[in-house]
Design an enzyme around this catalytic site. Structure first.
Site, PDB file in Angstrom:
ATOM      1  N   GLN A 138      39.637  43.677  46.916  1.00 44.63           N
ATOM      2  CA  GLN A 138      40.646  44.079  45.934  1.00 44.63           C
ATOM      3  C   GLN A 138      40.037  44.680  44.676  1.00 44.63           C
ATOM      4  O   GLN A 138      40.731  45.377  43.921  1.00 44.63           O
ATOM      5  CB  GLN A 138      41.521  42.880  45.555  1.00 44.63           C
ATOM      6  CG  GLN A 138      40.801  41.810  44.743  1.00 44.63           C
ATOM      7  CD  GLN A 138      41.665  40.601  44.459  1.00 44.63           C
ATOM      8  OE1 GLN A 138      41.991  39.819  45.349  1.00 44.63           O
ATOM      9  NE2 GLN A 138      42.058  40.441  43.189  1.00 44.63           N
ATOM     10  N   CYS A 144      45.786  40.369  44.647  1.00 49.26           N
ATOM     11  CA  CYS A 144      45.594  39.428  45.752  1.00 49.26           C
ATOM     12  C   CYS A 144      46.879  39.201  46.537  1.00 49.26           C
ATOM     13  O   CYS A 144      46.858  39.028  47.760  1.00 49.26           O
ATOM     14  CB  CYS A 144      45.050  38.110  45.230  1.00 49.26           C
ATOM     15  SG  CYS A 144      46.032  37.380  43.881  1.00 49.26           S
ATOM     16  N   HIS A 285      46.312  32.565  42.642  1.00 47.28           N
ATOM     17  CA  HIS A 285      45.605  33.474  43.546  1.00 47.28           C
ATOM     18  C   HIS A 285      46.243  33.442  44.924  1.00 47.28           C
ATOM     19  O   HIS A 285      46.575  32.366  45.440  1.00 47.28           O
ATOM     20  CB  HIS A 285      44.132  33.074  43.646  1.00 47.28           C
ATOM     21  CG  HIS A 285      43.297  34.013  44.456  1.00 47.28           C
ATOM     22  ND1 HIS A 285      43.130  35.344  44.134  1.00 47.28           N
ATOM     23  CD2 HIS A 285      42.583  33.824  45.609  1.00 47.28           C
ATOM     24  CE1 HIS A 285      42.349  35.926  45.030  1.00 47.28           C
ATOM     25  NE2 HIS A 285      42.010  35.026  45.942  1.00 47.28           N
ATOM     26  N   ASN A 305      39.982  35.617  52.251  1.00 47.95           N
ATOM     27  CA  ASN A 305      40.120  36.053  50.872  1.00 47.95           C
ATOM     28  C   ASN A 305      40.047  37.582  50.812  1.00 47.95           C
ATOM     29  O   ASN A 305      39.850  38.251  51.821  1.00 47.95           O
ATOM     30  CB  ASN A 305      39.027  35.419  50.007  1.00 47.95           C
ATOM     31  CG  ASN A 305      39.389  35.368  48.543  1.00 47.95           C
ATOM     32  OD1 ASN A 305      40.474  35.776  48.133  1.00 47.95           O
ATOM     33  ND2 ASN A 305      38.485  34.864  47.724  1.00 47.95           N
TER      34      ASN A 305
END
Length: 338
Positions: A138, A144, A285, A305
């Protein structure tokens, strides 16, 4: 003169910190810059980055020393983000927003199924399905939420069609930054808002047709570039890790919000991340649960992630499971229905 004074004081602080360090030296700093191709526009900026690096490196050393003694269940490392301050990290990397009380949030088509939890797989890793795209990056954009959204829909679309298609996070960033969907581009958003956009827009573009730029732009959605559609989504009940396990174990990956404000999370390397200071309601997040399991007697969730494949365990993190909704893992969880 004022700027010179500030820089002089900062340099003095850096040199003072250096003189008291026992594990870190200039070689580490030079190696960090070479490894991660770091360059700085001014000497003043490099001084400030050096200061952040030294503080973070010392914190990493201290944590790992304690982990080696059994005081932590995970280890951290110097990575490409080691020259960031804690404030920068939370401002630029953590972009999940929620204005509502999570315990009272809308439960969109949320009816608990009657599956027997004991019949669920003991462990599961949906990466083996062939329906999980590679780890994405990102950058310094609080997007996110967009990556968690696309990751969950990529899997569902793949299972339905047999084709793995990378979907456009930029499409979400550009087209939900408005009063209708309430996201804020690189300043954060929410997966449910993105799901609603895809439903009412009747689709989302592919990554190839609408590439990622890590900054807010004008909405350029094109039906010709559409890569997937969805008809609804479902929220997991607040804090219900059993329902979350049921969804992951039977239906596939689930987009979740977590409290990732601790800088140790930024430097996660391996092990099962467990932070007793985490909040179960102040999640900041977005990530994607792609599995769960047990390691050395400790239950964990496996999360994908969006900080690149060099972060953590090739872009993934194991987070503690069945510890009272630690870090809000089940506080803002949802998945698409196609």
């Amino acid at each position: 003169m004022k700027q010179f004074s500030i820089c002089f004081i900062t340099l003095a602080m850096v040199l003072g910190a250096w003189s008291h360090g026992v594990h870190i030296n200039d070689t580490d700093w030079k190696g960090f810059k070479v490894k991660f191709n770091k360059t700085y526009t001014t000497k003043e900026e490099e001084i400030l980055r050096y200061s952040s690096f030294r503080q973070n490196a010392q914190r990493i050393n201290n944590h790992n020393s304690e982990a080696d003694k059994g005081l932590h269940t995970y280890w951290v490392e110097i990575n490409e983000y080691a020259d960031m301050t804690h404030e920068e990290y939370n401002r630029k990397m953590n972009g999940l927003r929620h204005d509502e009380n999570l315990e009272d949030r809308e439960m969109f088509l949320n009816s608990r199924s009657s599956l027997n939890l004991t019949a669920l797989p003991y462990e599961i890793d949906w990466r083996k399905s062939g329906c999980i795209t590679g780890v994405k990056t990102q950058g310094h954009c609080g997007s996110c939420y967009a990556f968690a959204t696309t990751g969950s829909l990529e899997y569902k679309h793949c299972k339905q069609t047999g084709k793995l298609v990378s979907l456009s996070e930029q499409n979400i960033i550009d087209c939900t930054d408005n009063l209708l969907y309430l996201d804020k581009g690189c300043f954060g958003g929410q997966m449910d808002h993105a799901f609603k956009y895809i439903i009412f827009n009747k689709g989302i573009d592919t990554e190839q047709s609408y590439p990622y730029h890590a900054k807010l732009g004008n909405c350029k959605y094109s039906r010709a570039g559409r890569g997937a559609t969805m008809i609804s989504y479902r929220d997991i009940r607040f804090g219900d890790e059993e329902e979350l396990k049921e969804a992951v174990g039977t239906l596939g990956p689930v987009a979740v919000g977590i409290d990732a404000k601790s800088i140790e999370f930024l430097f996660y390397h391996y092990g099962i991340y467990d932070n007793s200071w985490c909040s179960s309601t102040k999640v900041n997040h977005g990530a994607l649960i792609v599995g769960y399991g047990t390691e050395y007697g400790q239950d964990y969730w496996l999360l994908k992630n969006s900080w690149g494949p060099n972060w953590g365990m090739n872009g993934y993190v194991k987070m503690v499971r069945n510890q009272g909704n630690r870090c809000g893992i089940a506080s803002l969880a949802s998945y698409p229905i196609v």
